[in-house]
Scaffold this motif. Structure first.
Motif, PDB file in Angstrom:
ATOM      1  N   ARG A 276     -32.440  -0.556  33.427  1.00 35.93           N
ATOM      2  CA  ARG A 276     -32.797  -0.042  32.110  1.00 35.93           C
ATOM      3  C   ARG A 276     -34.317  -0.087  31.915  1.00 35.93           C
ATOM      4  O   ARG A 276     -34.920   0.872  31.416  1.00 35.93           O
ATOM      5  N   ALA A 277     -34.947  -1.165  32.337  1.00 35.33           N
ATOM      6  CA  ALA A 277     -36.409  -1.278  32.231  1.00 35.33           C
ATOM      7  C   ALA A 277     -37.095  -0.237  33.115  1.00 35.33           C
ATOM      8  O   ALA A 277     -38.088   0.379  32.701  1.00 35.33           O
ATOM      9  N   LYS A 278     -36.561  -0.017  34.313  1.00 39.37           N
ATOM     10  CA  LYS A 278     -37.133   0.968  35.236  1.00 39.37           C
ATOM     11  C   LYS A 278     -37.068   2.372  34.638  1.00 39.37           C
ATOM     12  O   LYS A 278     -38.039   3.116  34.681  1.00 39.37           O
ATOM     13  N   VAL A 279     -35.929   2.715  34.069  1.00 42.31           N
ATOM     14  CA  VAL A 279     -35.769   4.032  33.449  1.00 42.31           C
ATOM     15  C   VAL A 279     -36.695   4.165  32.247  1.00 42.31           C
ATOM     16  O   VAL A 279     -37.318   5.210  32.047  1.00 42.31           O
ATOM     17  N   SER A 280     -36.805   3.118  31.462  1.00 37.61           N
ATOM     18  CA  SER A 280     -37.686   3.153  30.284  1.00 37.61           C
ATOM     19  C   SER A 280     -39.121   3.424  30.688  1.00 37.61           C
ATOM     20  O   SER A 280     -39.807   4.247  30.069  1.00 37.61           O
ATOM     21  N   ARG A 281     -39.583   2.747  31.726  1.00 45.01           N
ATOM     22  CA  ARG A 281     -40.949   2.967  32.203  1.00 45.01           C
ATOM     23  C   ARG A 281     -41.128   4.387  32.725  1.00 45.01           C
ATOM     24  O   ARG A 281     -42.137   5.039  32.466  1.00 45.01           O
ATOM     25  N   PHE A 282     -40.140   4.876  33.463  1.00 44.12           N
ATOM     26  CA  PHE A 282     -40.235   6.212  34.042  1.00 44.12           C
ATOM     27  C   PHE A 282     -40.290   7.294  32.957  1.00 44.12           C
ATOM     28  O   PHE A 282     -41.036   8.263  33.072  1.00 44.12           O
ATOM     29  N   LEU A 283     -39.513   7.129  31.908  1.00 46.35           N
ATOM     30  CA  LEU A 283     -39.418   8.154  30.870  1.00 46.35           C
ATOM     31  C   LEU A 283     -40.468   8.015  29.777  1.00 46.35           C
ATOM     32  O   LEU A 283     -40.535   8.863  28.884  1.00 46.35           O
ATOM     33  N   GLU A 284     -41.276   6.986  29.870  1.00 46.55           N
ATOM     34  CA  GLU A 284     -42.241   6.648  28.828  1.00 46.55           C
ATOM     35  C   GLU A 284     -43.038   7.841  28.291  1.00 46.55           C
ATOM     36  O   GLU A 284     -43.118   8.050  27.096  1.00 46.55           O
ATOM     37  N   ASP A 285     -43.631   8.630  29.131  1.00 48.14           N
ATOM     38  CA  ASP A 285     -44.505   9.722  28.695  1.00 48.14           C
ATOM     39  C   ASP A 285     -43.973  11.096  29.111  1.00 48.14           C
ATOM     40  O   ASP A 285     -44.748  12.003  29.402  1.00 48.14           O
ATOM     41  N   LYS A 286     -42.672  11.246  29.135  1.00 46.18           N
ATOM     42  CA  LYS A 286     -42.072  12.486  29.623  1.00 46.18           C
ATOM     43  C   LYS A 286     -41.697  13.472  28.515  1.00 46.18           C
ATOM     44  O   LYS A 286     -41.116  14.501  28.790  1.00 46.18           O
ATOM     45  N   GLY A 287     -41.995  13.170  27.269  1.00 48.89           N
ATOM     46  CA  GLY A 287     -41.667  14.091  26.184  1.00 48.89           C
ATOM     47  C   GLY A 287     -40.618  13.516  25.253  1.00 48.89           C
ATOM     48  O   GLY A 287     -40.352  12.317  25.250  1.00 48.89           O
TER      49      GLY A 287
ATOM     50  N   LEU B 187     -33.103   7.701  39.082  1.00 49.11           N
ATOM     51  CA  LEU B 187     -32.314   6.579  39.599  1.00 49.11           C
ATOM     52  C   LEU B 187     -31.548   6.943  40.860  1.00 49.11           C
ATOM     53  O   LEU B 187     -31.382   6.113  41.751  1.00 49.11           O
ATOM     54  N   LEU B 188     -31.107   8.173  40.941  1.00 50.63           N
ATOM     55  CA  LEU B 188     -30.337   8.599  42.102  1.00 50.63           C
ATOM     56  C   LEU B 188     -31.210   9.033  43.272  1.00 50.63           C
ATOM     57  O   LEU B 188     -30.716   9.353  44.341  1.00 50.63           O
ATOM     58  N   GLY B 189     -32.531   9.059  43.035  1.00 57.16           N
ATOM     59  CA  GLY B 189     -33.450   9.385  44.116  1.00 57.16           C
ATOM     60  C   GLY B 189     -33.646  10.868  44.335  1.00 57.16           C
ATOM     61  O   GLY B 189     -34.122  11.271  45.385  1.00 57.16           O
ATOM     62  N   HIS B 190     -33.300  11.686  43.349  1.00 59.88           N
ATOM     63  CA  HIS B 190     -33.435  13.123  43.496  1.00 59.88           C
ATOM     64  C   HIS B 190     -34.723  13.662  42.883  1.00 59.88           C
ATOM     65  O   HIS B 190     -34.961  14.848  42.918  1.00 59.88           O
TER      66      HIS B 190
END
Length: 70
Positions: free
Chosen positions: A27-38, A52-55
């Motif tokens: 959950r923390a990893k996804v939060s960081r990844f999506l932080e500035d994505k819109g 998360l799935l590596g795609h």
């Protein structure tokens, strides 16, 4: 963004068996990844799951007729 993260997590835990600690880390990893994505929740959910799935950086090569014969 929280709705997108929740959607990603609901989908991901159906595919991958996680401990509570692993779920928290993901959950923390996804939060960081999506932080500035819109702010489009649907697009964020798709991008988070792809990450998360590596795609996120991989592209599949279309099979050619030669690949199918071999």
């Amino acid at each position: 963004m929280q709705a997108a993260i929740d959607r990603v997590m609901q989908t991901y835990v159906m595919m991958v068996n996680l401990t509570p600690k692993q779920e928290s880390d993901v959950r923390a990893k996804v939060s960081r990844f999506l932080e500035d994505k819109g702010d489009d929740e649907r697009r964020l959910a798709v991008e988070g799951l792809r990450h998360l799935l590596g795609h996120a950086t991989k592209r599949r090569r279309a099979a050619s007729a030669q690949d199918c014969v071999e």
